[in-house]
Design a protein around this motif. Structure first.
Motif, PDB file in Angstrom:
ATOM      1  N   ALA A 104      -8.102  -4.695  -3.788  1.00 24.80           N
ATOM      2  CA  ALA A 104      -8.753  -4.987  -2.514  1.00 24.80           C
ATOM      3  C   ALA A 104      -8.619  -3.807  -1.556  1.00 24.80           C
ATOM      4  N   VAL A 105      -7.455  -3.162  -1.553  1.00 24.63           N
ATOM      5  CA  VAL A 105      -7.251  -1.986  -0.702  1.00 24.63           C
ATOM      6  C   VAL A 105      -8.229  -0.889  -1.094  1.00 24.63           C
ATOM      7  N   TYR A 106      -8.354  -0.620  -2.382  1.00 25.05           N
ATOM      8  CA  TYR A 106      -9.237   0.449  -2.842  1.00 25.05           C
ATOM      9  C   TYR A 106     -10.705   0.109  -2.636  1.00 25.05           C
ATOM     10  N   ALA A 107     -11.027  -1.168  -2.469  1.00 20.49           N
ATOM     11  CA  ALA A 107     -12.419  -1.576  -2.263  1.00 20.49           C
ATOM     12  C   ALA A 107     -12.893  -1.329  -0.833  1.00 20.49           C
ATOM     13  N   PHE A 108     -11.958  -1.233   0.117  1.00 27.20           N
ATOM     14  CA  PHE A 108     -12.351  -0.987   1.503  1.00 27.20           C
ATOM     15  C   PHE A 108     -12.837   0.452   1.653  1.00 27.20           C
ATOM     16  N   ALA A 109     -13.919   0.627   2.407  1.00 26.12           N
ATOM     17  CA  ALA A 109     -14.505   1.949   2.574  1.00 26.12           C
ATOM     18  C   ALA A 109     -13.781   2.765   3.644  1.00 26.12           C
ATOM     19  N   VAL A 134       3.087  -4.915  -0.722  1.00 28.61           N
ATOM     20  CA  VAL A 134       2.221  -4.003  -1.472  1.00 28.61           C
ATOM     21  C   VAL A 134       1.785  -2.849  -0.584  1.00 28.61           C
ATOM     22  N   LEU A 135       1.467  -3.129   0.687  1.00 27.39           N
ATOM     23  CA  LEU A 135       1.097  -2.054   1.606  1.00 27.39           C
ATOM     24  C   LEU A 135       2.246  -1.071   1.810  1.00 27.39           C
ATOM     25  N   GLN A 136       3.475  -1.581   1.919  1.00 27.50           N
ATOM     26  CA  GLN A 136       4.628  -0.707   2.071  1.00 27.50           C
ATOM     27  C   GLN A 136       4.832   0.165   0.840  1.00 27.50           C
ATOM     28  N   GLU A 137       4.635  -0.410  -0.352  1.00 27.93           N
ATOM     29  CA  GLU A 137       4.764   0.367  -1.586  1.00 27.93           C
ATOM     30  C   GLU A 137       3.696   1.455  -1.659  1.00 27.93           C
ATOM     31  N   LEU A 138       2.479   1.115  -1.268  1.00 27.80           N
ATOM     32  CA  LEU A 138       1.400   2.101  -1.265  1.00 27.80           C
ATOM     33  C   LEU A 138       1.646   3.183  -0.225  1.00 27.80           C
ATOM     34  N   GLN A 139       2.265   2.797   0.890  1.00 23.17           N
ATOM     35  CA  GLN A 139       2.586   3.771   1.930  1.00 23.17           C
ATOM     36  C   GLN A 139       3.674   4.734   1.440  1.00 23.17           C
ATOM     37  N   LYS A 140       4.670   4.224   0.734  1.00 22.85           N
ATOM     38  CA  LYS A 140       5.716   5.088   0.176  1.00 22.85           C
ATOM     39  C   LYS A 140       5.146   6.038  -0.868  1.00 22.85           C
ATOM     40  N   ALA A 141       4.136   5.574  -1.605  1.00 19.60           N
ATOM     41  CA  ALA A 141       3.486   6.406  -2.625  1.00 19.60           C
ATOM     42  C   ALA A 141       2.445   7.343  -2.004  1.00 19.60           C
ATOM     43  N   ARG A 142       2.306   7.281  -0.691  1.00 14.16           N
ATOM     44  CA  ARG A 142       1.373   8.116   0.070  1.00 14.16           C
ATOM     45  C   ARG A 142      -0.083   7.902  -0.326  1.00 14.16           C
ATOM     46  N   LYS A 143      -0.416   6.650  -0.591  1.00 18.88           N
ATOM     47  CA  LYS A 143      -1.794   6.310  -0.932  1.00 18.88           C
ATOM     48  C   LYS A 143      -2.533   5.701   0.250  1.00 18.88           C
ATOM     49  N   VAL A 144      -1.784   5.114   1.197  1.00 19.43           N
ATOM     50  CA  VAL A 144      -2.368   4.577   2.432  1.00 19.43           C
ATOM     51  C   VAL A 144      -1.510   5.032   3.600  1.00 19.43           C
ATOM     52  N   GLU A 145      -2.108   4.985   4.788  1.00 18.91           N
ATOM     53  CA  GLU A 145      -1.338   5.310   5.979  1.00 18.91           C
ATOM     54  C   GLU A 145      -1.595   4.275   7.056  1.00 18.91           C
ATOM     55  N   CYS A 146      -0.577   4.038   7.843  1.00 13.32           N
ATOM     56  CA  CYS A 146      -0.646   3.096   8.946  1.00 13.32           C
ATOM     57  C   CYS A 146      -1.108   3.867  10.177  1.00 13.32           C
ATOM     58  N   LEU A 147      -2.063   3.321  10.914  1.00  7.77           N
ATOM     59  CA  LEU A 147      -2.636   4.025  12.047  1.00  7.77           C
ATOM     60  C   LEU A 147      -2.178   3.477  13.390  1.00  7.77           C
ATOM     61  N   GLY A 148      -1.036   2.804  13.422  1.00  9.40           N
ATOM     62  CA  GLY A 148      -0.526   2.274  14.675  1.00  9.40           C
ATOM     63  C   GLY A 148       0.591   1.287  14.430  1.00  9.40           C
ATOM     64  N   ARG A 149       0.820   0.470  15.467  1.00 19.18           N
ATOM     65  CA  ARG A 149       1.845  -0.563  15.375  1.00 19.18           C
ATOM     66  C   ARG A 149       1.318  -1.842  15.993  1.00 19.18           C
ATOM     67  N   LYS A 184      -6.910   4.402   3.653  1.00 21.25           N
ATOM     68  CA  LYS A 184      -6.515   5.094   2.437  1.00 21.25           C
ATOM     69  C   LYS A 184      -6.338   6.561   2.760  1.00 21.25           C
ATOM     70  N   LYS A 185      -5.361   7.198   2.148  1.00 17.71           N
ATOM     71  CA  LYS A 185      -5.096   8.612   2.385  1.00 17.71           C
ATOM     72  C   LYS A 185      -6.184   9.459   1.736  1.00 17.71           C
ATOM     73  N   GLY A 186      -6.454  10.584   2.353  1.00 19.79           N
ATOM     74  CA  GLY A 186      -7.402  11.517   1.775  1.00 19.79           C
ATOM     75  C   GLY A 186      -8.826  11.258   2.195  1.00 19.79           C
ATOM     76  N   ILE A 187      -9.057  10.210   2.969  1.00 24.71           N
ATOM     77  CA  ILE A 187     -10.409   9.909   3.408  1.00 24.71           C
ATOM     78  C   ILE A 187     -10.595  10.475   4.812  1.00 24.71           C
ATOM     79  N   THR A 188     -11.564  11.328   4.971  1.00 25.60           N
ATOM     80  CA  THR A 188     -11.877  11.854   6.299  1.00 25.60           C
ATOM     81  C   THR A 188     -13.300  11.453   6.628  1.00 25.60           C
ATOM     82  N   LEU A 189     -13.456  10.873   7.775  1.00 27.08           N
ATOM     83  CA  LEU A 189     -14.773  10.443   8.222  1.00 27.08           C
ATOM     84  C   LEU A 189     -15.341  11.508   9.141  1.00 27.08           C
TER      85      LEU A 189
END
Length: 95
Positions: free
Chosen positions: A36-41, A64-79, A87-92
């Motif tokens: 589901a995470v990878y399906a989001f654009a 799962v989000l925390q695990e993906l964050q530790k693996a540097r696959k997603v990033e949190c954009l706030g609190r 998702k990491k690596g995506i630049t708009l």
């Protein structure tokens, strides 16, 4: 006719018992959330993920989000409660 109904009723009872015994394979929910995470654009929130993954608890989605964050696959954009994730690596590009 009664014999056929008896057989159908017995088969249905047995089916109900077996359905209760079936478990999803280990790691199925984790894979479901990751897909589901990878399906989001673009950006997504925890609520978006919960809607995309019915039957998965909020705690499991967070883990799962925390695990993906530790693996540097997603990033949190706030609190906070409405925090966006990306998702990491995506630049708009704008403009």
């Amino acid at each position: 006719m009664n014999y056929v109904l008896f057989i159908l009723k017995s088969a249905y009872r047995e089916f109900e018992e077996r359905v209760g015994q079936v478990k999803s394979p280990r790691g199925a929910k984790t894979a479901f959330v990751e897909a589901a995470v990878y399906a989001f654009a673009g950006k997504f929130t925890l609520s978006d993920l919960e809607r995309a993954c019915p039957g998965v608890s909020r705690d499991m989605v967070r883990r799962v989000l925390q695990e993906l964050q530790k693996a540097r696959k997603v990033e949190c954009l706030g609190r906070g409660p409405g925090t966006a994730w990306q998702k990491k690596g995506i630049t708009l590009k704008r403009g």
